[in-house]
Design an enzyme around this catalytic site. Structure first.
Site, mmCIF file in Angstrom:
data_model
loop_
_atom_site.group_PDB
_atom_site.id
_atom_site.type_symbol
_atom_site.label_atom_id
_atom_site.label_comp_id
_atom_site.label_asym_id
_atom_site.label_seq_id
_atom_site.Cartn_x
_atom_site.Cartn_y
_atom_site.Cartn_z
ATOM 1 N N SER A 63 0.854 -1.183 0.000
ATOM 2 C CA SER A 63 0.000 0.000 0.000
ATOM 3 C C SER A 63 0.887 1.229 0.000
ATOM 4 C CB SER A 63 -0.908 0.010 1.228
ATOM 5 O OG SER A 63 -1.633 1.233 1.301
ATOM 6 N N GLY B 244 -4.227 -2.436 0.119
ATOM 7 C CA GLY B 244 -4.474 -1.388 1.091
ATOM 8 C C GLY B 244 -5.239 -0.206 0.529
ATOM 9 N N SER B 245 -4.845 0.981 0.947
ATOM 10 C CA SER B 245 -5.632 2.187 0.764
ATOM 11 C C SER B 245 -5.760 2.617 -0.684
ATOM 12 C CB SER B 245 -5.010 3.328 1.569
ATOM 13 O OG SER B 245 -5.701 4.534 1.322
ATOM 14 N N CYS B 246 -6.957 3.137 -1.003
ATOM 15 C CA CYS B 246 -7.226 3.724 -2.322
ATOM 16 C C CYS B 246 -6.412 4.996 -2.549
ATOM 17 C CB CYS B 246 -8.714 4.045 -2.449
ATOM 18 S SG CYS B 246 -9.813 2.636 -2.191
ATOM 19 N N THR B 247 -5.882 5.593 -1.479
ATOM 20 C CA THR B 247 -5.129 6.841 -1.583
ATOM 21 C C THR B 247 -3.759 6.631 -2.214
ATOM 22 O OG1 THR B 247 -6.286 7.623 0.392
ATOM 23 C CG2 THR B 247 -4.342 8.852 -0.219
#
Length: 559
Positions: free
Chosen positions: A22, A58-61
């Site tokens: 991520s 993990g994160s979409c960011t």
């Protein structure tokens, strides 16, 4: 055949890991250093490398982090995956298309990926990949004859403005990469890109707003990076607080609702079973798919806005019945007398056991998990798995018949849970900070914390902070819970969450924190630079009073 996903020439040393990464919480957006304390590449620099990963997780960011790295010159020269990947691919696509910073993205077969991983350097020039004396021809980027509606074609021709036109062009490009043949309507969207992960997020949002971008479907917003109304009084430096506020305001200007919560499923009228939605934020996506039975791909940052601007998304992945099938059975040998810490620990371990596929969890049929237990399970699962959902036999709405006939199986038992607890508790026992609300605390969780504190005052040297959505803050203010929590020394903060908090709201003097969140226990060492301990809500509450964390695992893990 080896496939070009995003075209660009590139060369650099090979950096490879068989474990997904991520970028948000795992990579420093300013330097390109890997900061995920649990990842094999921790401490390595990604800048200028040909980075080989099976996929992201993990994160979409992560797409925003990659864009910032590209703009600052600290990005990998190329990304090479062996599985489908959207989050970093979109970041690379935006870097080249909107900002003139091209970044190559390739997808290889498992055999090709393994061979490249053993090389020292690689070069991508046109349609050819070279590594030492080995060369590989690359197929051009995928294209698809999408079955577009009249409205789609009009939007692509600029009828709804430049922002919507760009948004749909990118959606169609990603649809081709996903193998979709048409798009689907979505009824609502949730924006993750409003977190000020880096200046690139504001640059992107401001450009889209200036292009006239306006959302076409009801759109909520994730937690942001400051308490929108109070950051100045909290001592947040203006050079961070102002751009973070401006980022949020840009999305509000485009028509998004200033909900500022990472748990949009806690808002009134959550998505219904089978409803097609366009959400970003990993825990929200996994909860929506798994617990609510709504349907959304784990859309990357930037794609969330594009979907909100068009009301359209590629019809692929978990939007389709076939994409929701479990390809690994994870059986849990459930310890007797388990507490609520089971659920975040289990989510983290199941993600490690199924890092690249949807699992069906068995062995929990006799449990009665609360919505908050499932929230903790889904959030922790999203830190270690790229999958957008999970099934729990006897619990989640689509679990029956969800397992593929050719699925394999693994087991998780008390020794695995105990080892997970140990990895989350490799820190001194004297605690400076208790962190609640990752994802945002619900109303029942606020009540449970208040009951656990029972009117007692926190230890003088131990700060206690709970992050919540504004709707929960309003509710606990109205029923008196807020006043009781504050009397115990708990600081309740809206709008931000632990994955976006910064000093001085995060106490600068704190060196060791404790949390009941598996998600934050995973990300906190990299995001905060602090040592971390983990425990149940009740154990965290007791530690708030004493300042000392339990020295041993709970008895249900050791008996």
């Amino acid at each position: 055949m080896a496939q070009t996903i995003v075209e660009a020439d590139a060369s650099g040393p090979i950096l490879a890991s068989a474990e997904g990464l991520s970028f948000w919480g795992g990579v420093d957006a300013a330097t390109g250093m890997v900061i995920d304390a649990h990842h094999p590449l921790q401490g390595a620099s990604l800048a200028g490398t040909v980075l080989l990963l099976p996929t992201s997780r993990g994160s979409c960011t992560g797409s925003g982090v990659l864009l910032e790295l590209a703009l600052s010159g600290n990005a990998p020269a190329a990304l090479v995956f062996r599985e489908a990947e959207d989050i970093l691919t979109l970041g690379a696509l935006i870097a080249g298309r909107m900002f003139g910073k091209p970044l190559a993205v390739l997808r290889l077969s498992a055999e090709e990926w393994d061979r490249l991983a053993g090389a020292e350097k690689a070069e991508i020039e046109g349609a050819r990949l070279t590594a030492g004396d080995w060369a590989l021809d690359l197929a051009p980027p995928p294209t698809a004859a999408l079955d577009l509606s009249e409205g789609d074609r009009a939007m692509l021709n600029g009828k709804d403005g430049a922002a919507a036109q760009l948004a749909l062009e990118v959606i169609c490009t990603l649809a081709a990469g996903q193998g979709a043949t048409r798009l689907t309507d979505v009824t609502r969207a949730h924006i993750d890109g409003c977190i000020y992960a880096s200046p690139a997020n504001l640059t992107f949002a401001r450009r889209m707003a200036d292009m006239g971008g306006r959302v076409r479907v009801p759109t909520t917003m994730n937690a942001i990076s400051v308490d929108h109304s109070n950051w100045e009084s909290q001592g947040v430096p203006p050079n961070f607080g102002r751009p973070a506020q401006k980022l949020a305001d840009a999305y509000v200007e485009m028509g998004a609702r200033p909900s500022f919560t990472c748990a949009p499923y806690l808002l009134p009228a959550p998505p219904a079973l089978g409803e097609m939605i366009g959400w970003s934020e990993s825990n929200a996506v996994i909860y929506a798919n798994s617990v609510l039975g709504a349907r959304t791909v784990k859309h990357p940052d930037f794609m969330d806005l594009f979907i909100a601007l068009t009301g359209r998304a590629p019809l692929s992945g978990v939007y389709l019945d076939a994409g929701r099938i479990a390809r690994r059975a994870v059986h849990v040998d459930l310890p007797a007398g388990h507490g609520d810490a089971l659920w975040p620990l289990l989510g983290w371990l199941v993600g490690r056991a199924a890092p690249d596929r949807i699992p069906l969890i068995t062995g929990l049929e006799q449990t009665r998990p609360s919505d908050d237990d499932l929230k903790a399970l889904c959030a922790a699962f999203g830190t270690t798995s790229a999958a957008p959902m999970l099934h729990v036999a006897g619990v989640t709405p689509e679990a029956e018949g969800a397992l593929d006939a050719d699925a394999d199986a693994v087991r998780i038992g008390a020794p695995d849970l105990a080892e997970g607890w140990r990895q989350f508790n490799d820190a001194p026992s004297e605690i400076d900070l208790i962190a609640f609300g990752s994802p945002h605390f619900s109303l029942p969780e606020c009540h449970a914390l208040n009951a656990a504190l029972a009117g007692r005052k926190r230890a003088d040297g131990t700060k206690v902070i709970a992050t919540v959505g504004q709707q929960v803050l309003d509710a606990i203010r109205a029923d008196g819970t807020l006043a009781s929590l504050e009397a115990s020394g708990v600081q309740v903060v809206p709008d931000i969450c632990w994955c976006s908090i910064s000093e001085p709201v995060f106490p600068p003097a704190a060196r060791v924190l404790m949390t009941n969140s598996g998600k934050y226990a995973h990300y906190a060492p990299g995001l905060s630079g602090r040592a971390v301990r983990f425990g149940s809500l009740a154990e965290c509450a007791e530690t708030a009073i004493t300042g000392i964390a339990p020295a041993k695992p709970p008895t249900w893990l050791t008996s």
